[in-house]
Write an enzyme that holds these catalytic residues in place. Sequence first.
Site, mmCIF file in Angstrom:
data_model
loop_
_atom_site.group_PDB
_atom_site.id
_atom_site.type_symbol
_atom_site.label_atom_id
_atom_site.label_comp_id
_atom_site.label_asym_id
_atom_site.label_seq_id
_atom_site.Cartn_x
_atom_site.Cartn_y
_atom_site.Cartn_z
ATOM 1 N N HIS A 107 12.614 6.195 3.518
ATOM 2 C CA HIS A 107 11.695 6.623 2.474
ATOM 3 C C HIS A 107 11.948 8.073 2.058
ATOM 4 O O HIS A 107 11.913 8.399 0.877
ATOM 5 C CB HIS A 107 10.272 6.472 3.011
ATOM 6 C CG HIS A 107 9.209 6.723 2.018
ATOM 7 N ND1 HIS A 107 8.964 5.854 0.975
ATOM 8 C CD2 HIS A 107 8.322 7.736 1.885
ATOM 9 C CE1 HIS A 107 7.972 6.331 0.266
ATOM 10 N NE2 HIS A 107 7.566 7.472 0.782
ATOM 11 N N HIS B 129 3.965 2.463 -4.330
ATOM 12 C CA HIS B 129 3.093 2.442 -3.157
ATOM 13 C C HIS B 129 2.852 0.984 -2.789
ATOM 14 O O HIS B 129 1.718 0.519 -2.698
ATOM 15 C CB HIS B 129 1.782 3.188 -3.433
ATOM 16 C CG HIS B 129 1.412 4.122 -2.323
ATOM 17 N ND1 HIS B 129 0.136 4.407 -1.961
ATOM 18 C CD2 HIS B 129 2.189 4.825 -1.473
ATOM 19 C CE1 HIS B 129 0.131 5.259 -0.948
ATOM 20 N NE2 HIS B 129 1.367 5.529 -0.636
#
Lengths: 77, 77, 754, 239
Positions: free
Chosen positions: C55, C104
């Site tokens: 990430h 998200h």
Amino acid sequence: MARVVVDVVLKPEILDPQGQAIVGALGRLGVEGVTSVRQGKHFELEVDDNVQDDAVAKIADTLLSNPVIENYTISRK
Amino acid sequence: MARVVVDVVLKPEILDPQGQAIVGALGRLGVEGVTSVRQGKHFELEVDDNVQDDAVAKIADTLLSNPVIENYTISRK
Amino acid sequence: MNVDTVENAERTPEQPQPFAELGLAEDEYARIREILGRRPTSSELAIYSVMWSEHCSYKSSRLHLKQFGEKVPKTDTLLVGMGENAGVVDAGDGWAVTFKIESHNHPSYVEPYQGAATGVGGIVRDILTMGARPVAVMDSLRFGGLDAPDTRRVLPGVVAGVGGYGNCLGLPNIGGEVYFDDSYLGNPLVNALCVGVMRTDGIKLAKADGPGNLVVLFGARTGGDGIGGASVLASATFDETGPAKRPSVQVGDPFAEKVLIECCLEIFAADLVVGIQDLGAAGLSCATTELAAAGAGGMDVDLDRAPLRDASLVPEEILMSESQERMMAVVTPENLDGFLAICAKWDVLATVIGTVTDSGRLRMRWHGETIVDLPPRTAALEGPLYRRPVERPLDQDALNEHDGHALPRPRDAAGLRDTLLRLIASANLADKSWVTDQYDRFVLGNTVLAQPEDAGMIRLDESTNRGLAISVDGNGRYTRLEPYVGAQLALAEAYRNVATTGARPLAVTNCLNFGSPEDPAVMWQFTEAVRGLADGCLALGTPVTGGNVSFYNQTGTTPILPTPVIGVLGVIDDVTRRTPQGFTTDGALIYLLGDTRDEFGGSEWAHVVHGYLGGLPPAVDLEREKLLADVLINCSRDGLIDSAHDLAEGGLAQALVESCLRGDSGARVVLPEGADAFVTLFSESPGRAIVSVPRSEEVRFTDMCTARGLPHVRIGVVDVLDARLAVHFGSDAFDVPLRELRRAWTSTLPAHFD
Amino acid sequence: MPRIGVVTFPGSLDDRDAARAVRIAGAEAVPLWHADPWLYEVDAVILPGGFSYGDYLRCGAIARFSPVMESVIGAARDGMPVLGICNGFQVLCESHLLPGALVRNDHRKFICKEQLLRIENAHTPWTSNYRNGQEIVIPLKNGEGGFVADQHTLDELEANGRVVARYLDGNPNGSYRDIAGICNEAGNVVGLMPHPEHAVEALTGSGTDGLGFFLGFPPFSGADGPDSSRSKVESGAQA
Ligand SMILES: Nc1ncnc2c1ncn2[C@@H]1O[C@H](COP(=O)(O)OP(=O)(O)O)[C@@H](O)[C@H]1O
Ligand SMILES: [Mg+2]
């Protein structure tokens, strides 16, 4: 018929912006002695007498709370 | 330190769409025996020992509930 | 509590460490030891583990994303390119615009409301960090099938979360997408975009310059939110995780963020910061290492000064916490008082936690002992880099060969009419106002266009009427069929949508949602899509300014449809010249621009009517897209057209229905002579739009198209009073009352979610 | 030039919009800050929309106690025109300047739409530019916009012409008797759930039907404003 109360509160480690806002307001109002506020949800269920606690627990688990962030307690009135 | 709980519920004559929606959802989930749900708010206050019930009542009256639409109960844990 | 100090680490070199649980590979751990010349302390391990997660480090994608920097088109509009929190574009007259989209996805599956809400919160802070006032948000959403029970849980929560946070920040939501496909059932996609505006001299950068300057942490207190979220939650599949092991998610406080925004903007206006960074994924680990790495090179931090919400947190947890609504600023000692005064005015907690140094080391102390001592570049910039194996999926050829040419097609008027009604009521083509009516589109008073228009448009300047327009688009089915083309189709659509409103497309942001990079077939989809996007941006002259990669979107071993979501930003000199979508002028002539081919690979028609996915997606012609955009922009500037609507999923039929309903006007349409009615109505060939031209401008309009070589054909006329859409083809015809169209188009979502 | 104060609470969102509307209407917008008790001699006050203090507890519940509200409440009792829009309406109810309360929408969703309204009382300082019965379209956006009050209060509001605006074409939030806005007995304090400040320009918002709310000054005849030499509106509130 019975009344069952389910109180849902955020887990202690989870941020509670609502409670924080209240503490802030109390401070501005000059109220003293309140050190923390947590805000949760309060459900009052009218249930048939044959509805058991485990059935209520299932409802609380799936519908009234998200176990990822919340805990709940069940009480009969 | 003491924990005081204030539960705030809508007055019976005020419509509670959230409670109704929960009853509806229970029906869709096939859960039986729950005839009514009312949703309210649940506050957990940590207060200094010298904070009396009337002080809490004042907080509940002015800030935590709106007497036009809500009732509250106070309990100590 | 025993804290692992540097001293201790030196003394106990062989102490076993849980690097694997933190998501670090064995060789990664070995490299950390090599960098430090000893074993890391547990706090250092925490920092490296989050900073080197997929990430944060982009270790699987970085190699490929480089193309966006290498194939960058010649442009003088880019003020800040890739690599900062968001790219910045010159919008003219001294205005700078910054925008970015971010995913998200996983958190929104676990806790839809908070996951989506904090997604909006995070991207807004990214934009704020550039020095800009956030002025609008958009959201691109993908869910499992409309009928799937879990969609009923996820969609309402996500939508309420996007709305709850964005509305409470006072940011208009000006557009987005909602798609349904079974592949997203266990992996919904929640991509949030934010756009912000500043003066060109107000751009802020994330660096800690000037040894002796102070490091200030401000905003919310640090709690145990989403600990491990960055590496565990966002980088590994969680499908086997039972309820008991569910990772903790973050809860957002939009009010705290609103106050933080106003506070920061006041601080920027007073020019009180040297550098600034938001705290997002990887929280303090990320902010400290990145600020130090980009600036003077070193930083000393007293970690015990960080204000905590939960006093029991240990340093490792503080470093990994993803508590929201926090920022970190670098402030000169002279400016500190001014800085703190503004924070006090807004009731924002601000604490000096450290100092900038030129030591080349990030050092952190806890209760007087050193617990971190590392070169920040190694955590922030020099993370691992993987060349993952890439392999064309085994079924790709078969998928492309079975092109569905034999799928039965409607031929007669009744069949075409039924197909039209069925398509406009289908999940992906139906009206999305059940979603978008939960979003405030009016706040700030500068929204010129918002959903359901082709692009959102915001006025930048009340005195000049300069404005910006943005659209986000993606199509997972096209990308599944041919990732290179699919990415370009998404780019082309967003570009076209912006031009349709009259704005000139200038720059691109992107969010690349894919399955596991450890799956060579997924990696092939990814590399192809990136190559397609980079080539496409070069061809269109619109540089990529930033974006986000979301991997591991899969359930078990089944990945989602590969879904690059592309945002295109454009600028318009005069927003009063914008072109809306609806038919409104009685008697205006409807023209179809571009070429229509028999292209049904990946189409809504094949999906809805036949449940079919195969063949190749429509062919993309970027030169044609540029030409079409030029014509649309000139038409807007010269006042030649009253409406324009781009053609995309669902083809001409869908566009006609939307323009009629948007303007509450009927239309009489005559399909071009000799053309196949089914293909004309439902093909999804890109590079097309419909426009309505007032009669007085027809000659000028057609002259312009002819001169520029843009195919254009008159297909009908707007009839405001006749409340139906009538379609004539050959000697046959059908018509549908607007009322019936509206009912079909608007009933689908309410029927599922109300 | 009339001076109209626009209050900013932490969490106010439509304060800039309200100020813009005031300016477009030809008045001066005076920013008022929640933490300051001063009203700077304004002729009227607008409490704008938003989520004051996050509105986590009940909308408007915390804003009510801010220093600026103490002054606003006093001035309103003395007749100063006050308009509460959306969150501002909620603050006025929580402050007991207006009766009733605003609760969660009956459909439980935030709603944002262009809403048709009928002006039912064109005699307040905020609505004097409309006709009784005039229909207008302005944006509506709220999560807790359902107006509730007991029967007696509702009857009294109706009987005394204190319903200022009503929803037409469907009730968007479950408000009792389709009530979109009300005023106090004197008529100077108006609470309105929809947003006239988002309907003051043809280019943005839903048209210009909302502009009238900001055009009703110089001030309301009942108000003994700081500048009392200013001519008064003829059609003052009829309580
Ligand atoms: N999640 C969403 N949030 C905001 N706007 C949305 C959302 N989904 C769809 N929209 C809006 O609805 C309209 C139709 O969407 P779509 O069919 O995807 O448009 P297009 O095909 O022109 O890109 C657009 O204006 C789009 O911005
Ligand atoms: Mg689209």
